[in-house]
Design a protein around this motif. Structure first.
Motif, PDB file in Angstrom:
ATOM      1  N   UNK A  42      62.023  44.032  46.202  1.00  0.00           N
ATOM      2  CA  UNK A  42      60.976  44.271  47.038  1.00  0.00           C
ATOM      3  C   UNK A  42      60.626  42.824  47.769  1.00  0.00           C
ATOM      4  N   UNK A  68      62.190  47.719  49.041  1.00  0.00           N
ATOM      5  CA  UNK A  68      60.937  47.670  49.688  1.00  0.00           C
ATOM      6  C   UNK A  68      60.522  46.462  50.303  1.00  0.00           C
ATOM      7  N   UNK A  69      59.428  46.972  51.046  1.00  0.00           N
ATOM      8  CA  UNK A  69      58.602  45.771  51.856  1.00  0.00           C
ATOM      9  C   UNK A  69      57.386  45.813  51.689  1.00  0.00           C
ATOM     10  N   UNK A  70      56.651  44.561  51.775  1.00  0.00           N
ATOM     11  CA  UNK A  70      55.004  44.640  51.751  1.00  0.00           C
ATOM     12  C   UNK A  70      54.523  45.142  53.100  1.00  0.00           C
ATOM     13  N   UNK A  71      55.514  45.015  54.104  1.00  0.00           N
ATOM     14  CA  UNK A  71      55.127  45.618  55.459  1.00  0.00           C
ATOM     15  C   UNK A  71      53.929  44.898  56.093  1.00  0.00           C
ATOM     16  N   UNK A  84      48.460  44.006  50.119  1.00  0.00           N
ATOM     17  CA  UNK A  84      49.779  44.610  50.512  1.00  0.00           C
ATOM     18  C   UNK A  84      50.783  44.800  49.200  1.00  0.00           C
ATOM     19  N   UNK A  87      49.310  47.382  46.578  1.00  0.00           N
ATOM     20  CA  UNK A  87      49.678  48.860  46.884  1.00  0.00           C
ATOM     21  C   UNK A  87      51.126  48.919  47.037  1.00  0.00           C
ATOM     22  N   UNK A  88      51.898  48.109  47.131  1.00  0.00           N
ATOM     23  CA  UNK A  88      53.339  48.240  47.341  1.00  0.00           C
ATOM     24  C   UNK A  88      53.749  48.618  45.721  1.00  0.00           C
ATOM     25  N   UNK A  91      52.860  51.973  44.928  1.00  0.00           N
ATOM     26  CA  UNK A  91      53.541  53.144  45.846  1.00  0.00           C
ATOM     27  C   UNK A  91      54.955  53.043  45.121  1.00  0.00           C
ATOM     28  N   UNK A  92      55.556  51.968  44.763  1.00  0.00           N
ATOM     29  CA  UNK A  92      56.994  51.900  44.207  1.00  0.00           C
ATOM     30  C   UNK A  92      57.112  52.660  43.050  1.00  0.00           C
ATOM     31  N   UNK A  94      55.070  54.842  41.963  1.00  0.00           N
ATOM     32  CA  UNK A  94      54.583  56.475  42.058  1.00  0.00           C
ATOM     33  C   UNK A  94      55.917  57.020  42.567  1.00  0.00           C
ATOM     34  N   UNK A  95      56.371  56.602  43.830  1.00  0.00           N
ATOM     35  CA  UNK A  95      57.507  57.250  44.577  1.00  0.00           C
ATOM     36  C   UNK A  95      58.952  57.014  44.154  1.00  0.00           C
ATOM     37  N   UNK A  96      59.322  55.696  43.909  1.00  0.00           N
ATOM     38  CA  UNK A  96      60.563  55.289  43.607  1.00  0.00           C
ATOM     39  C   UNK A  96      61.034  55.063  42.325  1.00  0.00           C
TER      40      UNK A  96
END
Lengths: 460, 441
Positions: A42, A68-71, A84, A87-88, A91-92, A94-96
């Motif tokens: 990340x 992934x990135x903190x965008x 960020x 949240x990252x 998200x990671x 949960x999704x990946x």
């Protein structure tokens, strides 16, 4: 003539870098993290960084590279990246759903002063991290060191987060691997297995960045060092670090943390460095070097002997990363070649010391430089002053190779225009044979193509 | 592993099934494996083809290393743009500021390369450490008598699309500073970057029509051409994302009208010629355009027919940077018998996506700012045979056993223009029909 502006006069430069022989830290951290099984790297910064690193690794390995990135947005640059990153993490997972998230920083998150350690602690405290999952991190400010430093930092953080000492020692040796190809890591494991040495190799990108095509995209391929293996490194009886730039800090931390003694060896590139590695491993693991490997050594020497007249005195220019350049330089000397120009963008005094001890006597005319403004432009100027017979380095040498019509072997990172590096090793005796084959092919192909017609030789 | 981020629901649209308006131009969700890049990247790819200008990147080394000659934007003359120049900011510069390093670097470069102008790119940390890029540029500009243009492109200030705007602003400072005389029937070509020499094909068509091409921005670009760009009668703009902003500025400030075109596919390519002829209200130009179209169609159609017969029934997934390109691709694919079943972009606008919806068959999945997991899932769902995308999508497509065509930086054959349509068909055919896929199916 892409580089027609380059002349043989050395331009004094105080500030400018032209055609760099390095890149920045985060990509090294990303590559090292991919050597952990089930890990999603990340990038804590703007999304461009992550995109660039993934693209560069993808171009080099021709493999999908996930990260992934903190965008970061304007807001994050003012208020900090905590929101960020939290949240990252959520998200990671949960999704990946990786086993580990390996966070590295960027110049932006470092400069605005994000305390990633504290943010990740908050993430753990507030249950962003599911049970049995991990988030690790390292700091990789892009304005310090180079991509090599980033690799070293991520490897060190593997030790920091995972290595643990339990009551029972394990009959195994840690091999902390410097930045090499998946093929090299696979070869080191093969050598160890042939010797009967029990090892934990980390990081290990084999079976991650050289996966077979099956018609399915595995988000987390089967390779990579596992978390239990990393934890067990604290119980190992010894550590061998391969390449001081990439492994020394991690090996030192492992000794301090878990009392595992260590030695640092060169990456086993070439005859002598492989000799030293095998001696070190056989001592540490308490195993013998089997005949089958001694015979590999014999075949390498046989090959050098057969062709040594084509190697003698050939002038070589090389560039890349210190851990690779040092044993490579030694190998060229072993073969009676002349490494005359050596450049690395990676800073560090050790490079100069190693080169000095290798070259002062044997090639007094050799020029070498690392760190700031040790770039491809400087190398080209040296070549303009007095040409070389061979170039060895990453793809960025192709402009010089073309402009000066010099045979060129690709080795190092990145290689953007050829394949093979991720599948065929450069380490060990067989790797050395492959290197030697490439060197001879490059030199002899040019000879065949360009010598006077009456001089064309059928047998060489 | 779930395939979709809930936050992204409104960035995905199933044609014929969904009703909602596409949500786009929003930052990627933190933690997603986004395929997107940053503001700096956007500005850099747009400006870098200007071949006689310096491009100096003020920041740590990575931003320069990763944008070193990656796009294959060809030049017919100077090639300074293919070198990589960086101030390589180090820790001490972060603490004490990088202005003096920038100043020295610029001076060293200008003395050495004698460029026509210099673009100086800021990166993420330049503003944060307080460097006054603009002041340094002004100073050097004055001392060296040369346009030194700051490109304010900190990566975090948005997406790649915002970088296009920054690049256009930088270009706008040059436009209007030259006074070359140009004929009445003249155009500028905006938004073609001469990847694989595509621009040269277009120049040939316009030349055959009898149109004077004044400036190409930025493919095979030259500083002096940009300076006099305002003298042309019309801006012909390709790829709505990257150059529209400059076209709008030029319309406002110099009254140069613009039109949007696409050079991908036969229909769009021909329209690009017809529209220009219409603009000049010239029967002669129109009949020349028709002649070219007839000639090219006569040459191409038999070849394309062969490809079409073999490719009929194949399905494609398209994921590209700009949505305008996606629209052309849908049409071009249809021409060779290939149906588009997934279409997405990194930087599309709501209007673009509406256009796409109207163009696509029912059931087509339309997506903004996607990621590998989603794309893999879409491909599976729709049974696509071919993927069209960029560098990060290529290996995923291959792993899934799909054919792949790079319609981005890494295309090696011209895909624009009539010639490009043949190359495109050939590439799609070669990859869709490659024997390699049978070994994993």
């Amino acid at each position: 003539m892409l580089l027609r502006h380059t002349s043989d006069t050395i331009i004094e430069r105080e500030a400018l870098t032209v055609n760099p022989a390095k890149t920045c830290q985060p990509i090294g951290a990303m590559y090292a993290a991919l050597g952990i099984h089930g890990c999603l790297p990340h990038s804590h910064g703007s999304q461009g960084c992550c995109s660039y690193h993934r693209s560069a690794l993808t171009r080099h390995y021709k493999e999908p590279v996930m990260a992934a990135t903190s965008s970061f947005t304007e807001g994050s640059s003012v208020f900090g990246g905590q929101a960020n990153l939290l949240q990252a993490v959520e998200t990671i997972f949960t999704v990946y759903n990786p086993d580990v998230i390996a966070v590295h920083t960027t110049c932006l998150s470092e400069t605005i002063g994000d305390d990633v350690n504290q943010i990740l602690q908050k993430a753990r405290d507030e249950n962003y991290v599911p049970a049995g999952k991990y988030v690790i991190h390292c700091n990789t400010p892009s304005y310090v060191g180079s991509h090599v430093t980033g690799y070293a930092n991520m490897v060190t953080s593997m030790v920091k987060y995972f290595s643990a000492k339990s009551a029972t020692k394990k009959d195994q040796v840690n091999l902390i691997c410097g930045w090499v190809e998946p093929s090299d890591m696979r070869e080191i494991k093969r050598i160890a297995a042939t010797m009967g040495a029990k090892i934990v190799l980390f990081p290990d990108t084999s079976d991650v960045l050289d996966t077979p095509m099956t018609g399915k995209h595995e988000f987390y391929p089967k390779g990579g060092v596992t978390i239990p293996e990393l934890i067990s490194t604290g119980d190992s009886k010894y550590t061998i670090g391969l390449g001081s730039f990439c492994s020394e800090e991690a090996a030192t931390l492992l000794e301090n943390k878990c009392k595992v003694k260590f030695s640092i060896q060169d990456l086993p590139i070439g005859l002598k460095a492989t000799d030293r590695f095998l001696v070190a491993l056989s001592r540490a693991a308490g195993v013998k070097v089997p005949d089958s490997i001694t015979e590999e050594r014999g075949r390498l020497i046989d090959m050098i002997a057969d062709m040594h007249k084509y190697l003698y005195g050939k002038r070589v220019a090389l560039w890349g990363d210190p851990d690779t350049l040092v044993p490579l330089t030694e190998f060229l000397l072993t073969m009676d070649m002349k490494p005359v120009y050596i450049v690395s963008g990676t800073p560090g005094k050790k490079f100069e010391e190693s080169m000095k001890s290798l070259l002062t006597e044997k090639v007094p005319e050799a020029k070498y430089k690392n760190g700031e403004r040790a770039d491809m432009f400087l190398l080209h100027q040296w070549i303009k002053q007095e040409p070389v017979d061979l170039l060895i380095g990453n793809t960025y040498g192709k402009y010089i190779a073309r402009d000066e019509n010099i045979p060129f072997i690709r080795m190092g990172f990145p290689i953007l225009d050829r394949v093979g590096h991720s599948y065929f090793p450069a380490v060990g005796y067989t790797g050395a044979m492959r290197l030697l084959t490439s060197i001879l092919n490059a030199i002899l192909d040019k000879e065949d193509r360009e010598c006077r017609e009456e001089k064309v030789e059928l047998t060489m | 592993m779930s395939s979709f981020l809930i936050e992204r629901k409104r960035q995905i649209f199933r044609s014929g099934a969904d009703q909602h308006e596409m949500l786009c131009s929003r930052p990627s969700v933190a933690g997603s494996v986004s395929q997107r890049a940053c503001v700096f990247c956007g500005s850099r790819v747009v400006l870098y083809p200007i071949a006689d200008a310096l491009h100096l990147i003020h920041g740590p080394i990575g931003c320069a290393a990763y944008t070193w000659d990656i796009r294959g934007a060809l030049s017919s003359g100077p090639e300074i743009h293919r070198l990589s120049f960086s101030t390589d900011l180090r820790e001490k510069d972060i603490v004490f500021g990088g202005e003096s390093k920038l100043y020295l670097s610029l001076v060293e470069l200008i003395v050495r390369y004698q460029p026509k102008a210099a673009f100086v790119y800021s990166t993420c940390i330049v503003g944060v450490i307080g460097d006054d890029l603009e002041a340094v540029c002004k100073r050097v500009s004055k001392e060296k008598g040369l346009s030194v243009i700051p490109v304010q492109a900190p990566g975090f200030q948005g997406t790649k699309k915002d970088g296009y705007k920054v690049a256009c602003e930088a270009l706008a400072t040059l436009v209007g500073t030259g006074d070359r005389e140009v004929p009445e029937i003249s155009i500028n070509i905006l938004g073609d970057f001469n990847i694989a020499g595509e621009l040269w094909l277009l120049l040939d068509y316009y030349k055959r029509m009898g149109i004077y091409v004044n400036a190409t921005i930025t493919g095979d670009g030259r500083v002096d051409d940009v300076r006099s760009a305002h003298k042309a009668s019309l801006n012909v703009v390709q790829c709505s994302g990257s150059m529209m902003y400059l076209a709008k500025i030029m319309k406002e400030e110099y009254g140069v009208p613009f039109m949007k075109v696409s050079y991908f596919g036969l229909e769009d390519m021909s329209d690009a010629l017809y529209e220009v002829a219409k603009f000049f209200k010239s029967a002669a130009l129109m009949s020349k355009a028709k002649e070219i179209v007839r000639e090219e169609f006569g040459r191409l159609m038999p070849v394309l027919k062969e490809y079409r017969e073999k490719l009929e029934g194949k399905k494609a997934a398209v994921y590209v940077g700009g949505s305008f390109k996606a629209i052309s691709l849908i049409k071009a694919l249809r021409l060779i018998g290939v149906q588009t079943v997934v279409v997405g972009s990194q930087t599309g606008t709501t209007e673009d996506y509406e256009l796409i919806q109207n163009l696509c068959d029912e059931g087509t999945i339309i997506v903004d700012d996607s990621n590998p997991i989603e794309l893999s899932a879409f491909v599976k769902e729709t049974g696509a045979d071919i993927f069209i995308g960029g560098v990060k999508e290529r290996p995923i497509a291959y792993k899934l056993g799909l054919g792949f065509c790079d319609h981005n930086h890494e295309r090696k054959e011209a895909l624009a223009g009539y010639e490009g349509m043949i190359n495109f068909a050939k590439e799609i055919y070669a990859t869709a029909m490659s024997p390699v896929w049978q070994f994993t199916r």
